[in-house]
Design a protein around this motif. Structure first.
Motif, short mmCIF file in Angstrom:
data_model
loop_
_atom_site.label_atom_id
_atom_site.label_comp_id
_atom_site.label_asym_id
_atom_site.label_seq_id
_atom_site.Cartn_x
_atom_site.Cartn_y
_atom_site.Cartn_z
N THR A 68 18.83 -4.71 -5.98
CA THR A 68 17.88 -4.10 -5.28
C THR A 68 17.18 -4.83 -4.45
OG1 THR A 68 17.84 -2.60 -7.14
CG2 THR A 68 15.93 -2.59 -5.58
N VAL A 69 16.92 -4.71 -3.06
CA VAL A 69 16.41 -5.44 -2.15
C VAL A 69 15.02 -4.77 -1.90
CG1 VAL A 69 16.48 -6.26 0.46
CG2 VAL A 69 18.46 -6.10 -1.03
N LEU A 70 13.87 -5.45 -1.78
CA LEU A 70 12.48 -5.06 -1.31
C LEU A 70 11.92 -5.61 -0.32
CD1 LEU A 70 9.60 -4.91 -4.08
CD2 LEU A 70 9.16 -6.21 -2.07
N PHE A 71 11.54 -4.69 0.61
CA PHE A 71 10.82 -5.34 1.74
C PHE A 71 9.35 -5.08 1.66
CE2 PHE A 71 14.75 -6.40 3.79
CZ PHE A 71 14.52 -7.43 4.70
N SER A 72 8.41 -5.83 2.03
CA SER A 72 7.04 -5.53 2.01
C SER A 72 6.43 -6.17 3.49
CB SER A 72 6.14 -6.17 0.97
OG SER A 72 5.95 -7.54 1.27
N ASP A 73 5.41 -5.37 4.00
CA ASP A 73 4.80 -5.81 5.30
C ASP A 73 3.64 -5.29 5.36
OD1 ASP A 73 5.23 -6.84 7.84
OD2 ASP A 73 5.32 -4.86 8.62
N ILE A 74 2.59 -5.97 5.90
CA ILE A 74 1.23 -5.69 6.28
C ILE A 74 1.11 -4.76 7.22
CG2 ILE A 74 -1.13 -6.92 6.72
CD1 ILE A 74 -0.17 -9.39 5.39
N ALA B 66 12.64 -9.71 -0.93
CA ALA B 66 13.09 -10.35 -2.08
C ALA B 66 14.27 -9.38 -2.67
CB ALA B 66 11.93 -9.94 -3.01
N ILE B 67 15.10 -10.22 -3.60
CA ILE B 67 16.08 -9.56 -4.13
C ILE B 67 16.17 -9.75 -5.70
CG2 ILE B 67 18.53 -9.98 -4.43
CD1 ILE B 67 18.69 -11.27 -1.72
N PHE B 68 16.22 -8.46 -6.17
CA PHE B 68 16.38 -8.14 -7.53
C PHE B 68 17.71 -8.02 -8.22
CE2 PHE B 68 12.32 -7.29 -5.99
CZ PHE B 68 11.33 -7.69 -6.98
N PRO B 69 18.40 -9.15 -8.57
CA PRO B 69 19.92 -9.08 -9.04
C PRO B 69 19.87 -8.25 -10.40
CG PRO B 69 18.75 -11.43 -8.95
CD PRO B 69 17.65 -10.42 -9.04
N ALA C 22 12.25 -4.17 -9.48
CA ALA C 22 11.79 -4.18 -8.17
C ALA C 22 10.72 -3.20 -8.23
CB ALA C 22 12.73 -3.56 -7.25
N VAL C 23 10.67 -1.93 -8.88
CA VAL C 23 9.51 -1.00 -8.95
C VAL C 23 8.39 -1.57 -9.51
CG1 VAL C 23 9.11 1.37 -9.74
CG2 VAL C 23 11.30 1.00 -8.81
N ARG C 24 8.37 -2.02 -10.46
CA ARG C 24 7.53 -2.73 -11.46
C ARG C 24 6.86 -3.78 -10.44
NH1 ARG C 24 7.36 -1.05 -16.53
NH2 ARG C 24 9.20 -0.37 -17.36
N ALA C 25 7.44 -4.72 -10.03
CA ALA C 25 7.13 -5.79 -8.94
C ALA C 25 6.13 -5.02 -7.67
CB ALA C 25 8.15 -6.76 -8.18
N ALA C 26 6.77 -4.10 -7.09
CA ALA C 26 6.19 -3.36 -6.21
C ALA C 26 4.60 -2.67 -6.51
CB ALA C 26 7.02 -2.02 -5.68
N ILE C 27 4.70 -2.11 -7.76
CA ILE C 27 3.69 -1.41 -8.48
C ILE C 27 2.42 -2.69 -8.56
CG2 ILE C 27 2.45 -0.42 -10.29
CD1 ILE C 27 5.28 1.11 -10.74
#
Length: 559
Positions: free
Chosen positions: A306-312, A359-362, A368-373
């Motif tokens: 699961t690939v996560l992108f975040s941006d300001i 970020a990558i979640f292997p 990934a969802v918990r990290a985003a929250i």
């Protein structure tokens, strides 16, 4: 050596009795033999005699032969026999001493062979020397080449050496410790006056610890009495010192090698730790390696991640009001807060892209969802600090998508780079961009949503289908509002049934009913930007004729 008893040699039980009895009879002598205390050893004392001759042993009178003129012959013969017996006993004593010395050295060597620790070897040597040579106390001193000073390694008995003062009087001690000599000292005045040894020490014997021409230190024995140490004592101490010197040198060399190996290992550990900050260990581990030095050009592996992108949001506008250094510090401070959150939830940072994070979640998509929250919670705390400092709050958008991804090492033989190649990365990046369009904080793809084993642990709103620019396949997307501010979260949760109703009518082209549902949401929660987005879309579609075959798909014309 102790004197030999005449009675033991020539008395009735002595070895020479029969010989002299026969000799006296053959010579027809009228003699008798006395010891040096006038005790009769042989024969009978006469009232008078003409001759008497001494029996000599080591130039000392051991007895007398008295009687007629044959007394001189017998006295000379007995003196020679005493001398021979003395030499035989002396030789036997020397052989015994030599055997004991060899046995001592053999046992000493065995003890040394059982340890490779320099202090232990010094302790064994000192104990052995103290056991065979009379002394009240002893010490082993080594010269430390690194620190250029003397060091007391071990001691026995009462402390007689002032360890603190020895390095103040190195020139005085150089004769003993680093001269390479072995000696007996009966005048300890200079050492006592310097305060190096205590006044009660009367005698000292010492021997250098050296290998070839290199002097390592000395072993020193001291006595509180004026002992007359002998050359044999000095020889024995020197033998022990030479025997142990090789072992001490080997031990010191071993310790040095171990120390240098640990230093190299520590240096490599720092290098690995530093490189891991540029190329994550998880990336290297995914390629089947433990350290970055093992990677090779062309190494790669394909995984479902699961690939996560975040941006300001609106970072360009925000950065225009800051200097370059302020921009840099702001981005560093932001990333320092978000990075640990990703690692805590079993992900790793693949890239810091200025104000954006990839970020990558292997493992599981839940990570990934918990990290985003949690990233939204951290952002909430940061915004509270900014508010107190009179600064405007910031917002971030987070998008994630699950799918296949190739991690590998690309470049050339002179320049390698850890890279990821996959459409999954592009899709996750596009979903992050959609957060601005849909006014949502977190958007996840249907591929990530379907991987969630416990969907009820999170709060989602279905946003329909979207066709990303340049893509043929449609993508279902969801908003996750579990990390929103408490008031926003409660209102979105309480109006979730209205949102689902509005989306169902919107997709089924019942735009009037969809508009009513979204309008009711906005009346309860005016700040719901996503509901406002669909309200305007439904209102616009009410006033225009929807395309033939319209199914609610949103076609993105921009990346």
């Amino acid at each position: 050596m102790a004197r030999i008893s005449l009675n033991n040699m020539f008395g009735k039980k002595g070895e020479g009795f029969l010989l002299f009895a026969v000799l006296i009879e053959r010579l027809n002598c009228q003699v008798w033999i006395e010891d040096d205390e006038s005790n009769i050893i042989y024969g009978e004392r006469q009232q008078s005699h003409r001759f008497e001759f001494p029996i000599l042993h080591n130039s000392q009178v051991s007895g007398w032969v008295k009687g007629d003129k044959e007394s001189e012959l017998l006295a000379g013969l007995m003196s020679q026999l005493l001398q021979k017996e003395s030499e035989k006993k002396k030789l036997g004593s020397e052989v015994l001493n030599l055997y004991q010395e060899i046995n001592l050295i053999f046992n000493f060597s065995e003890k040394l062979a059982k340890t490779i620790d320099a202090p232990s070897i010094c302790s064994i040597t000192l104990n052995e020397a103290s056991h065979v040579l009379r002394s009240d106390n002893g010490v082993v001193i080594l010269w430390d080449d690194v620190n250029r000073q003397l060091q007391v390694v071990t001691s026995t008995g009462q402390q007689f050496f002032n360890a603190e003062k020895i390095n103040r009087h190195v020139p005085l001690l150089s004769k003993i410790v680093i001269s390479g000599l072995s000696e007996i000292i009966t005048d300890t005045t200079a050492l006592v006056e310097a305060g190096i040894i205590l006044p009660h020490v009367q005698s000292i014997i010492y021997s250098a610890l050296k290998v070839k021409h290199r002097v390592m230190g000395a072993i020193i024995l001291a006595s509180n009495e004026p002992i007359q140490y002998t050359a044999a004592d000095l020889k024995l101490l020197t033998t022990l010192a030479l025997q142990s010197s090789g072992s001490i040198e080997s031990a010191l060399l071993y310790e040095k090698n171990i120390r240098e190996a640990k230093e190299r290992e520590e240096a490599l550990r720092h290098v690995y730790e530093a490189t891991a900050k540029f190329v994550p260990y998880e990336f290297i581990g995914s390629l089947g390696h433990k350290v970055i030095t093992d990677v090779r050009l062309g190494d790669h592996i394909e995984k479902i991640v699961t690939v996560l992108f975040s941006d300001i949001r609106d970072y360009t506008t925000l950065s225009e009001k800051m200097t370059p250094e302020e921009n840099f510090r702001f981005v560093c401070s932001f990333n320092e807060r978000m990075g640990p959150v990703i690692r805590k939830n079993n992900g790793f940072i693949n890239q810091y892209l200025g104000d954006a994070i990839m970020a990558i979640f292997p493992g599981k998509a839940e990570d990934a969802v918990r990290a985003a929250i949690e990233m939204q919670f951290v952002l909430s705390d940061l915004n509270e600090q900014r508010r107190l400092a009179g600064q405007r709050p910031i917002q971030i958008g987070i998008g994630m998508h699950s799918g296949p991804l190739v991690l590998g090492i690309t470049g050339d033989h002179n320049r390698l780079d850890a890279t990821t190649i996959s459409d999954t990365v592009n899709t996750a990046s596009r979903l992050e961009s959609l957060t601005k369009y849909y006014k949502a904080g977190i958007i996840i793809s249907d591929a990530s949503y379907q991987q969630l084993s416990n969907k009820e642990d999170f709060q989602f709103r279905y946003l329909g289908l979207v066709q990303l620019k340049g893509k043929v396949e449609l993508l279902g997307i969801y908003e996750c509002f579990s990390g929103n501010e408490p008031d926003d979260f409660e209102k979105k949760q309480s109006t979730l049934h209205l949102f689902n109703e509005g989306m169902m009518n919107y997709v089924n082209r019942s735009f009037v009913k969809a508009k009513i549902a979204f309008h009711e949401i906005l009346s309860l929660h005016p700040a719901d930007g996503t509901a406002e987005f669909f309200y305007k879309k439904a209102e616009n579609l009410m006033n225009t004729q929807s395309p033939e075959g319209w199914s609610g798909i949103v076609e993105m014309q921009e990346k």
